[in-house]
Scaffold this motif. Structure first.
Motif, PDB file in Angstrom:
ATOM      1  N   THR A 248       0.818  -1.202   0.000  1.00 58.92           N
ATOM      2  CA  THR A 248       0.000   0.000   0.000  1.00 58.92           C
ATOM      3  C   THR A 248       0.852   1.252   0.000  1.00 58.92           C
ATOM      4  N   ASP A 249       2.100   1.124   0.426  1.00 57.03           N
ATOM      5  CA  ASP A 249       2.884   2.314   0.701  1.00 57.03           C
ATOM      6  C   ASP A 249       4.354   1.939   0.648  1.00 57.03           C
ATOM      7  N   ALA A 252       5.694   0.919   4.016  1.00 51.70           N
ATOM      8  CA  ALA A 252       5.294  -0.421   4.450  1.00 51.70           C
ATOM      9  C   ALA A 252       6.203  -1.460   3.804  1.00 51.70           C
TER      10      ALA A 252
ATOM     11  N   TYR B 148       3.902   4.673  12.700  1.00 55.09           N
ATOM     12  CA  TYR B 148       5.275   4.411  12.256  1.00 55.09           C
ATOM     13  C   TYR B 148       6.173   4.006  13.417  1.00 55.09           C
ATOM     14  N   GLN B 151       5.323   0.478  14.383  1.00 57.29           N
ATOM     15  CA  GLN B 151       5.757  -0.409  13.299  1.00 57.29           C
ATOM     16  C   GLN B 151       7.265  -0.618  13.371  1.00 57.29           C
ATOM     17  N   TYR B 152       7.993   0.469  13.596  1.00 55.15           N
ATOM     18  CA  TYR B 152       9.448   0.357  13.596  1.00 55.15           C
ATOM     19  C   TYR B 152       9.947  -0.430  14.803  1.00 55.15           C
ATOM     20  N   GLY B 155       7.628  -3.955  15.156  1.00 51.28           N
ATOM     21  CA  GLY B 155       7.691  -4.781  13.958  1.00 51.28           C
ATOM     22  C   GLY B 155       9.108  -5.041  13.477  1.00 51.28           C
ATOM     23  N   VAL B 156       9.865  -3.969  13.241  1.00 51.16           N
ATOM     24  CA  VAL B 156      11.182  -4.139  12.623  1.00 51.16           C
ATOM     25  C   VAL B 156      12.250  -4.462  13.671  1.00 51.16           C
ATOM     26  N   ALA B 162       4.490  -8.802  12.643  1.00 49.47           N
ATOM     27  CA  ALA B 162       4.878  -8.457  11.280  1.00 49.47           C
ATOM     28  C   ALA B 162       4.664  -6.964  11.079  1.00 49.47           C
ATOM     29  N   PRO B 163       5.680  -6.238  10.572  1.00 44.31           N
ATOM     30  CA  PRO B 163       5.525  -4.794  10.387  1.00 44.31           C
ATOM     31  C   PRO B 163       4.544  -4.467   9.260  1.00 44.31           C
ATOM     32  N   ALA B 164       4.447  -5.352   8.300  1.00 43.78           N
ATOM     33  CA  ALA B 164       3.497  -5.138   7.209  1.00 43.78           C
ATOM     34  C   ALA B 164       2.581  -6.357   7.164  1.00 43.78           C
ATOM     35  N   ARG B 252      -2.544   2.306   5.154  1.00 42.87           N
ATOM     36  CA  ARG B 252      -1.353   2.543   4.321  1.00 42.87           C
ATOM     37  C   ARG B 252      -0.099   2.128   5.073  1.00 42.87           C
ATOM     38  N   ILE B 253      -0.017   2.530   6.344  1.00 43.80           N
ATOM     39  CA  ILE B 253       1.197   2.239   7.110  1.00 43.80           C
ATOM     40  C   ILE B 253       1.420   0.739   7.225  1.00 43.80           C
ATOM     41  N   PHE B 254       0.346   0.005   7.512  1.00 46.59           N
ATOM     42  CA  PHE B 254       0.523  -1.416   7.794  1.00 46.59           C
ATOM     43  C   PHE B 254       0.198  -2.320   6.608  1.00 46.59           C
ATOM     44  N   ASN B 255       0.102  -1.739   5.419  1.00 48.87           N
ATOM     45  CA  ASN B 255      -0.088  -2.544   4.225  1.00 48.87           C
ATOM     46  C   ASN B 255      -1.366  -3.378   4.264  1.00 48.87           C
TER      47      ASN B 255
END
Lengths: 542, 307
Positions: A248-249, A252, B148, B151-152, B155-156, B162-164, B252-255
């Motif tokens: 999507t981005d 991501a 974000y 997520q970082y 997730g990362v 899972a980040p995405a 959008r951020i997390f797909n």
């Protein structure tokens, strides 16, 4: 206890809904399949028809599943024969194309001269609404299949003739010696019978003749590419296949790459470029793309076209400090322009790093002098228009203005002028409503200097947005087109390019770079001249 | 009550027509979508004309709107410019968004209510102050920042989630985006609940109930909660629609390929059929959620009657 009862009902309904949606989820295609390259992708903008694809996302697939008459060398950009055995001409107008023998589509259907001719006729017919139709405008009969006004009067191009199974001839409406160079562009792909008979089915699972074949396609989510067993070309895949995953981005996708859930990502977000080398432990590569950003002028407005204005335009160009903009704002993901083509062409196809010279070099004193000599900026004030909805053009437009203002010692001499949407921006341009300089980006269709000149500067050309016109330039372009020797033609094109630079028709700013990052699981990741990863070369470890 | 429902449903018709017409006009007023389809080059006149004709762009706007509405009532939301029917896009997008909304809603409901009730019952104490500070923090940090950052780090860096989100969109993957999406609403829910509880705690009927000698547990859950929840339910109801529409950033951020993503893409590419279609459905969701809220009032407070 009416309330309590209802509450239980609602809770129950939520529970059922939760479990119901959970069941539908696991179709199980996201798991890493051994030997496959997992790559970043986005939803294509158009249906996946070769002549209807004019952007990178659809192009990324078509590059993998089609082998055209020509293909472009990933390193040098040179156009080499691929599906074609030979393309010959004696007069730069009539071409005889011979195909290699025994070619087949990935569904086993034999590929003949008719596969090309039918595909091209389909693309050229206006009622088929193919966005790349104008690519066929050089072939005789295009004015009948796609007349500027009214309905088509012919269904096929009169310039195309099938001679036998592996031979066809093309007659162009006028001389165009470097025409075969464009035959590596995806709009010229051959199409199987199935495309015409079962169109809907084709769009769900396109069939081509390239290194890969589409195994499955979940629209908007995932495309699984596997090696095409009928492919006989030079780029046999070095992996078991490619999984193109829609993200999507770009952020991501970058997070997924860092977490090891993605192998190849050719869309590193601009704000991450600074960290990418560290984050990815060196698995990062950047190179200029066949894409640049520039600024052009409305030559249909007398104040920008009167004598002396070439000095002003040149002065504006010299007032822009390209180097510090690319370094400070873009962290080196853009490269200051030194000509009107792109470094991906290589010198053989017309790139020349010395061509722009002092016109593209920051020189505040000379710039100020030139602008004053030419009579100054019309009205003392100029705006640079750009579309503000994507690709962050605002940053460079403001920086360029800032640079111009500094040179002129006037805070208000230049301001950026954002236009809300790309559509509106393009509308204003096509209707000739621009009052001052505006963004003029160009993305090449094929790596040859001709593609960077004809559409943009020839009198009356489709993308001559500033409506510039110059007899000497047009004459040189015709001369180059009549030349059958590509090397000689390229040199004449370069002469024509010099006129554009000297008249400062277009202020070249910077080439945009392609970027790619990859995981530890894969190796041999490179970008081709179109900034698309060369998937067939990628090796998967373990 | 039956008459009330019918009246409300009838009221929804003009609202629906009005909103969809406004959206339609706004989207189609942005400019010619055909010019944008060709990238940085001028469209071939014949091709552009053929595309315009097939999209009915030459007809007057009211006629285009009528054709569009006629299609909608036959279940045809048009075709997005990439050739995919909008209904198919919806079929892919809505389940994902509904899943995300449910996760966020559940988090919001459970965590928000719990925090609110605890804070309300212990007004002025340290727990209350803690909840207030926490909610203030959540409200003041924008969603994309929380998104974000989580997520970082989670997730990362830590690799706990899972980040995405993968294309299968499973519930365990939705936990992290769900928390992000729920964040702001959750803070509002707990603040609303807290105030309401604290206020009703001093009311006569609670004093009566306590004086009757009812156990505290019963006083709180049946007498106090039921009355205190009315404003909260109003908020929660309308928030379902808000969550679905507001998922643009989180998705959008997390797909997550849901409604927010499709809307974003639609706007970015000037894909009018997609934008209008999705917004129309969202309007219906909002209207339905509002109706549901109004009906729930009676369940919570029998004194509220429908006429």
């Amino acid at each position: 206890m009416r309330g309590a009862k209802s509450a239980t009902w609602i809770a129950g309904a939520i529970a059922i809904a939760l479990s119901a949606t959970a069941c539908g989820g696991s179709s199980g295609s996201s798991g890493a399949e051994a030997g496959f390259v997992r790559a970043n992708w986005g939803d294509p903008q158009n249906p996946l028809e070769p002549a209807n694809t004019n952007e990178v996302l659809g192009g990324k697939v078509l590059d993998q599943i089609f082998m055209n008459l020509k293909e472009y060398d990933p390193k040098t950009g040179e156009a080499k024969n691929a599906a074609a055995e030979s393309i010959e001409t004696s007069d730069a107008q009539n071409f005889t194309i011979k195909l290699k023998k025994g070619l087949k589509f990935s569904n086993g259907e034999p590929l003949t001269a008719k596969s090309f001719v039918d595909a091209w006729n389909y693309a050229a017919l206006a009622t088929n609404k193919q966005k790349n139709a104008y690519f066929f405008s050089d072939i005789e009969g295009y004015d009948k299949t796609s007349p500027e006004e009214g309905k088509p009067t012919a269904q096929t191009l009169s310039g195309l003739k099938v001679v036998d199974d592996t031979t066809f001839t093309v007659k162009l409406s006028k001389k165009f010696g470097t025409w075969p160079v464009r035959l590596g562009y995806k709009a010229f792909s051959p199409l199987p019978k199935m495309f015409f008979d079962k169109h809907e089915e084709y769009l769900k699972k396109p069939v081509g003749n390239g290194p890969y074949a589409v195994d499955s396609y979940e629209r908007g989510k995932l495309m699984k590419l596997v090696p095409n067993k009928y492919y006989t070309g030079d780029h046999k895949p070095q992996n078991k296949g490619v999984l193109l995953q829609v993200f999507t981005d770009s952020n991501a996708a970058y997070a997924a790459l860092q977490a090891g859930n993605l192998d190849v990502n050719d869309d590193i977000p601009a704000e991450q470029i600074k960290n990418a080398k560290n984050d990815l432990k060196g698995n990062y590569h950047t190179q200029p793309a066949g894409l640049y950003q520039a600024v052009t002028f409305p030559f249909y407005k007398p104040e920008w076209n009167k004598p002396g204005m070439e000095k002003v335009r040149k002065g504006i160009s010299m007032a822009i400090d390209r180097k510090s903009i690319t370094e400070k704002i873009y962290n080196g993901t853009r490269t200051p322009m030194v000509d009107l083509t792109s470094p991906v062409l290589g010198e053989a196809n017309g790139y020349d790093k010395n061509l722009c010279g002092d016109v593209c070099t920051y020189n505040p004193t000379e710039a100020k002098k030139l602008i004053e000599e030419g009579g100054g900026i019309p009205g003392g004030k100029l705006t640079i228009s750009y579309n503000a909805d994507k690709d962050s053009h605002k940053q460079w437009a403001d920086a360029a203005c800032n640079s111009i203002n500094k040179v002129l010692g006037d805070d208000k001499a230049c301001v950026g002028n954002p236009v809300g949407t790309f559509g509106d921006f393009r509308n204003q341009i096509t209707k000739g409503e621009m009052n001052g300089p505006f963004r003029a980006g160009w993305q090449m269709d094929y790596p040859h200097i001709e593609n960077f000149l004809t559409p943009l500067y020839k009198t009356g050309s489709s993308s001559n947005d500033g409506k510039w016109s110059n007899k000497e330039f047009d004459k040189l372009m015709d001369e180059a087109a009549a030349e059958t020797d590509i090397k000689k033609a390229t040199d004449i094109y370069k002469q024509a390019e010099k006129i554009v630079i000297q008249d400062a028709v277009n202020i070249p700013l910077f080439y945009q770079n392609g970027t790619v990052g990859w995981s530890d699981k894969v190796s041999d990741v490179t970008l081709n001249p179109f900034s698309v990863p060369v998937f067939s070369d990628i090796k998967v470890k373990g | 009550m039956g008459r009330y429902v019918i009246r409300r449903l009838l009221q929804m018709v003009p609202v629906f027509i009005g909103t969809t017409f406004l959206i339609f006009v706004m989207v189609y007023a942005i400019g010619d979508p055909v010019a944008a389809m060709f990238g940085d080059r001028t469209p071939d006149p014949a091709t552009a004309a053929a595309i315009r004709e097939s999209l009915h762009l030459n007809d007057p706007l009211w006629s285009q709107y009528l054709q569009y509405m006629a299609g909608i009532f036959q279940g045809d939301f048009g075709t997005s410019f990439n050739g995919t029917p909008v209904v198919e896009l919806m079929g892919n997008a809505f389940p994902n968004t509904i899943k995300l909304t449910l996760v966020a809603f559940a988090i919001e409901l459970v965590v928000g209510l719990t925090l609110g009730v605890i804070a309300g019952l212990r007004r002025g104490r340290i727990v209350d102050t803690g909840v207030l500070v926490f909610t203030l923090l959540v409200i003041s940090v924008p969603t994309f920042v929380t998104g974000y950052v989580l997520q970082y780090f989670i997730g990362v860096k830590l690799g706990w989630a899972a980040p995405a989100v993968s294309i299968d969109v499973t519930f365990d993957q939705l936990l992290l985006p769900g928390i992000v999406l729920a964040g702001v609403s959750l803070a509002y829910v707990s603040r609303l609940t807290r105030t309401s509880i604290a206020e009703n705690l001093r009311s006569d009927y609670i004093r009566t109930a306590t004086a009757k000698g009812l156990p505290r547990r019963r006083v709180v859950t049946v007498h106090l909660m039921r009355n205190s929840l009315i404003p909260v339910v109003t908020f929660l109801g309308t928030d379902i629609g808000g969550l679905m529409a507001g998922a643009v950033v989180t998705e959008r951020i997390f797909n997550i390929q849901g409604v927010g993503y499709q809307l974003y893409q639609g706007i970015l590419r000037q894909n009018s059929p997609t934008v209008v279609g999705f917004v129309t459905i969202l309007v219906v969701v909002f209207l339905a959620a509002n109706l549901l809220v109004d009906l729930l009032y009676a369940v919570l407070d029998p004194r509220i009657r429908y006429a």
